[in-house]
Design an enzyme around this catalytic site. Structure first.
Site, PDB file in Angstrom:
ATOM      1  N   VAL A  57       0.814  -1.222   0.000  1.00 64.32           N
ATOM      2  CA  VAL A  57       0.000   0.000   0.000  1.00 64.32           C
ATOM      3  C   VAL A  57       0.851   1.278   0.000  1.00 64.32           C
ATOM      4  O   VAL A  57       0.352   2.360  -0.293  1.00 64.32           O
ATOM      5  CB  VAL A  57      -0.958   0.000   1.210  1.00 64.32           C
ATOM      6  CG1 VAL A  57      -0.210   0.296   2.499  1.00 64.32           C
ATOM      7  CG2 VAL A  57      -2.111   0.976   1.006  1.00 64.32           C
ATOM      8  N   TYR A  58       2.151   1.173   0.316  1.00 65.06           N
ATOM      9  CA  TYR A  58       3.027   2.350   0.322  1.00 65.06           C
ATOM     10  C   TYR A  58       3.372   2.749  -1.110  1.00 65.06           C
ATOM     11  O   TYR A  58       3.855   1.918  -1.866  1.00 65.06           O
ATOM     12  CB  TYR A  58       4.343   2.077   1.058  1.00 65.06           C
ATOM     13  CG  TYR A  58       4.240   1.636   2.495  1.00 65.06           C
ATOM     14  CD1 TYR A  58       3.101   1.878   3.267  1.00 65.06           C
ATOM     15  CD2 TYR A  58       5.294   0.962   3.112  1.00 65.06           C
ATOM     16  CE1 TYR A  58       3.035   1.471   4.592  1.00 65.06           C
ATOM     17  CE2 TYR A  58       5.225   0.562   4.435  1.00 65.06           C
ATOM     18  CZ  TYR A  58       4.096   0.809   5.167  1.00 65.06           C
ATOM     19  OH  TYR A  58       4.022   0.402   6.482  1.00 65.06           O
ATOM     20  N   SER A  59       3.144   3.928  -1.608  1.00 68.26           N
ATOM     21  CA  SER A  59       2.596   5.101  -0.989  1.00 68.26           C
ATOM     22  C   SER A  59       1.344   5.548  -1.762  1.00 68.26           C
ATOM     23  O   SER A  59       1.339   6.571  -2.432  1.00 68.26           O
ATOM     24  CB  SER A  59       3.647   6.220  -1.014  1.00 68.26           C
ATOM     25  OG  SER A  59       4.153   6.333  -2.365  1.00 68.26           O
ATOM     26  N   GLY A  68       2.710   0.365  -3.994  1.00 67.22           N
ATOM     27  CA  GLY A  68       3.780  -0.465  -4.526  1.00 67.22           C
ATOM     28  C   GLY A  68       5.046   0.308  -4.839  1.00 67.22           C
ATOM     29  O   GLY A  68       6.077  -0.297  -5.173  1.00 67.22           O
ATOM     30  N   GLU A  69       4.998   1.639  -4.731  1.00 67.09           N
ATOM     31  CA  GLU A  69       6.177   2.438  -5.063  1.00 67.09           C
ATOM     32  C   GLU A  69       7.360   2.122  -4.139  1.00 67.09           C
ATOM     33  O   GLU A  69       8.507   2.040  -4.587  1.00 67.09           O
ATOM     34  CB  GLU A  69       5.848   3.933  -4.994  1.00 67.09           C
ATOM     35  CG  GLU A  69       4.983   4.449  -6.126  1.00 67.09           C
ATOM     36  CD  GLU A  69       3.495   4.175  -5.926  1.00 67.09           C
ATOM     37  OE1 GLU A  69       2.719   4.395  -6.878  1.00 67.09           O
ATOM     38  OE2 GLU A  69       3.112   3.751  -4.805  1.00 67.09           O
TER      39      GLU A  69
END
Length: 321
Positions: A57-59, A68-69
């Site tokens: 879930v980030y960011s 997924g970043e």
């Protein structure tokens, strides 16, 4: 005073041996761009660190991001540095991301895991957390799906984040009866100004069942770094939770006590806040994020700060806690 905290700790009943301070990856691709994130990861590794925590879930909260970043940043760094075998990588599922909406149905877990493996560029995730409990999905379905991932070799060990003691106990009991891979690690919110949610039944359960414990918000969203307070620059919008703590007399008393202890040890407030957890039998590894190499070196050095019994009593007694 110099601490004798070992450079590696066993994570619960797993075969994972980790640096006592876990590096949080929630800032990667957000407040730390790719170049800054690489510098942070390099500095952490140079300091002896080997334990990185991220999530699918980030960011996703950043405009234009899908989630997924952070995993992509970590994955690219692992490939560039060719250090996969040196690192213990933890990620999470359940709060939504680029591959699945929030929840812990079997379909969501299995699909999200494949996405995380792809972004991280690894064949197996060392520690895979349920990011938060999902009361709408039968516990049996969730736990069987996680077990399937372990049996398939896609996940090494399982963890639970944001679970209450009764649900965690139920999950552990069910996995034991069914012969499924159990949750071996808990990730709760815990720090000097947020103790009640973990201390007590949850901490007792983890101790009784031999779970490792990796705490998030170990620095209370930056409040326990000591960089906010009277006469100091106000927190940014990204540190909104800090404003509430600055208005809390009890939290400010804890911060004042941490400053006093820090001065006595020639340490920083952040190092004292982490050292308090590092010396607690209730915690295996606190999680802390950084946006610069200098911050990483500061946080990793918390393992060298040895608090006295008097220091601990002062910190824990401040603010009427």
């Amino acid at each position: 005073m110099t601490s004798s905290i070992p450079q590696r700790r066993r994570l619960g009943a797993t075969d994972l041996s980790v640096f006592p301070v876990c590096l949080g990856g929630n800032v990667f691709g957000w407040t730390a761009d790719r170049a800054a994130s690489v510098a942070v990861l390099d500095a952490y590794r140079e300091a002896g660190g080997n334990f990185v925590d991220t999530a699918d879930v980030y960011s996703s909260w950043v405009p234009g991001h899908r989630g997924g970043e952070s995993e992509e940043v970590v994955g690219a760094w692992l490939r560039e540095r060719r250090c996969r075998d040196e690192l213990v990588i933890a990620t999470k599922v359940g709060m939504g991301g680029p591959d699945a909406a929030a929840g812990l149905s079997a379909e969501k877990i299995l699909r999200a895991c494949d996405g995380s493996l792809r972004r991280l560029g690894v064949e197996r995730i060392d520690l895979y957390y349920a990011h938060r409990d999902d009361a709408a999905t039968p516990l049996e379905e969730t736990l069987e799906a996680f077990d399937r991932l372990v049996r398939a070799g896609k996940v090494r060990h399982l963890g639970a984040s944001n679970y209450a003691a009764p649900r965690l106990a139920a999950a552990l009991d069910l996995s034991a009866r069914a012969g499924w891979a159990p949750f071996a690690v808990l990730q709760p919110e815990y720090n000097l100004v947020a103790r009640g949610g973990y201390e007590g039944a949850l901490a007792d359960l983890c101790a009784a069942r031999g779970l490792g414990v990796c705490t998030y918000y170990a620095l209370a969203s930056g409040f326990l770094t000591g960089k906010y307070g009277p006469g100091l620059p106000p927190p940014t919008a990204r540190a909104g939770k800090v404003n509430a703590l600055l208005a809390d007399a009890g939290a400010m008393a804890v911060l004042a006590a941490a400053r006093e202890v820090a001065r006595a040890h020639g340490a920083t407030v952040a190092q004292v806040a982490l050292a308090w957890q590092l010396q607690s039998p209730r915690v295996t590894a606190p999680i802390a994020s950084a946006t610069s190499a200098a911050q990483v070196r500061e946080l990793a050095s918390a393992v060298r700060v040895a608090l006295t019994a008097e220091d601990v009593a002062r910190l824990e007694g401040a603010g009427g806690r």
